[in-house]
Design a protein around this motif. Sequence first.
Motif, PDB file in Angstrom:
ATOM      1  N   ALA A  87       0.873  -1.207   0.114  1.00  0.00           N
ATOM      2  CA  ALA A  87       0.032   0.149  -0.120  1.00  0.00           C
ATOM      3  C   ALA A  87       0.809   1.120  -0.008  1.00  0.00           C
ATOM      4  O   ALA A  87       0.515   2.125  -0.515  1.00  0.00           O
ATOM      5  N   ALA A  88       1.943   1.103   0.510  1.00  0.00           N
ATOM      6  CA  ALA A  88       2.765   2.224   0.625  1.00  0.00           C
ATOM      7  C   ALA A  88       4.003   2.439  -0.578  1.00  0.00           C
ATOM      8  O   ALA A  88       4.867   3.384  -0.387  1.00  0.00           O
ATOM      9  N   ALA A  89       3.739   1.634  -1.380  1.00  0.00           N
ATOM     10  CA  ALA A  89       4.933   1.397  -2.402  1.00  0.00           C
ATOM     11  C   ALA A  89       4.898   2.693  -3.300  1.00  0.00           C
ATOM     12  O   ALA A  89       3.804   3.253  -3.671  1.00  0.00           O
ATOM     13  N   GLY A  90       6.226   3.467  -3.309  1.00  0.00           N
ATOM     14  CA  GLY A  90       6.334   4.581  -4.044  1.00  0.00           C
ATOM     15  C   GLY A  90       6.505   5.554  -3.163  1.00  0.00           C
ATOM     16  O   GLY A  90       6.989   6.899  -3.612  1.00  0.00           O
ATOM     17  N   GLN A  91       6.064   5.530  -2.061  1.00  0.00           N
ATOM     18  CA  GLN A  91       6.205   6.653  -0.898  1.00  0.00           C
ATOM     19  C   GLN A  91       7.006   6.362   0.210  1.00  0.00           C
ATOM     20  O   GLN A  91       8.178   6.974   0.355  1.00  0.00           O
ATOM     21  N   ALA A  92       6.737   5.239   0.639  1.00  0.00           N
ATOM     22  CA  ALA A  92       8.143   4.772   1.795  1.00  0.00           C
ATOM     23  C   ALA A  92       9.349   4.279   1.153  1.00  0.00           C
ATOM     24  O   ALA A  92       9.324   3.687   0.149  1.00  0.00           O
TER      25      ALA A  92
END
Length: 305
Positions: A161-166
Amino acid sequence: MKYNRLGRTDLHVSAVGLGGWALGGATDWGATEETDARRTIFAALDAGITLFDTAPIYGESEVFLGRALKGRRPQVVLATKCGLVKNGSWTDHDLRPQTIISQLEQSLSRLQTDYIDLYQIHYPDPRVPLEEALAVLIRLREQGKIRYIGLCNAGGQEISAAAGQAVCVQNEFSLLHPQKGRAVFAACEKLHLGFIGYGTLCGGILSGKYKKEPNLRRADARNYFYKCYRGDAFASVYQTVLRVKEAAQKKGCAAASLAGAWALAHPQVSCVLTGARTVQQALQNAAAADIAVSSAELKFLEEGK
């Protein structure tokens, strides 16, 4: 000291970081004198440690770090967290937007800085969708108050779900609970995320200092968090502790150093966090970065063979 790039960021962090939970004392670990905390922080810095990880609920940890690192801020990578709040003696999840913003402002004040290098979600909040919390963190990043976003205590669903941000995951990883880290290694590799292991010494038990069950206060973190200090649990892990001590003696190093070196022998690990409350502990922990562990030693430590 060795240094590793943290995921896809421009941060290069020490292979061993200083975990700030025990440093902050409070009811979880017992009172800490600030003079002792300062000496420990300075020893860590002198040993080459650059990653300092803390959280608002770690007692006085942020305050101690902010004061001790004054004038040395550009030398370090500061990591703190959001999403856990104290309600009396109880700890609750809270990733509502207003809580994230409030916790960050308070952390910036206590740490005496105007930005956080790595701002992490401490735990997922079952009442707040992760995407909603990430949207707040993205805005804070755009404002320059945080540089990078991280996840702690995350599973595959949260990582996706956090791929690309975390940019990294911080999960428990120790010789006593190796699967807690390995469970997310594949996801971290696929998404080019760094991995930070915490609890590497399981509250100190892998240092070999406990020869019998310690008499701990009920509120002590070693009672309610690590859960390997009592009865059958203590007996079941103690053989592993003895193996660490035996192998460390053969290598001429401290058991705590070898326990950290075991974690660093895994190429997916960017950094291991080890707690310290004394200069000696900080130096033993830092020494892990310079210890090579062979495949035969890894097998002995894990399996006793």
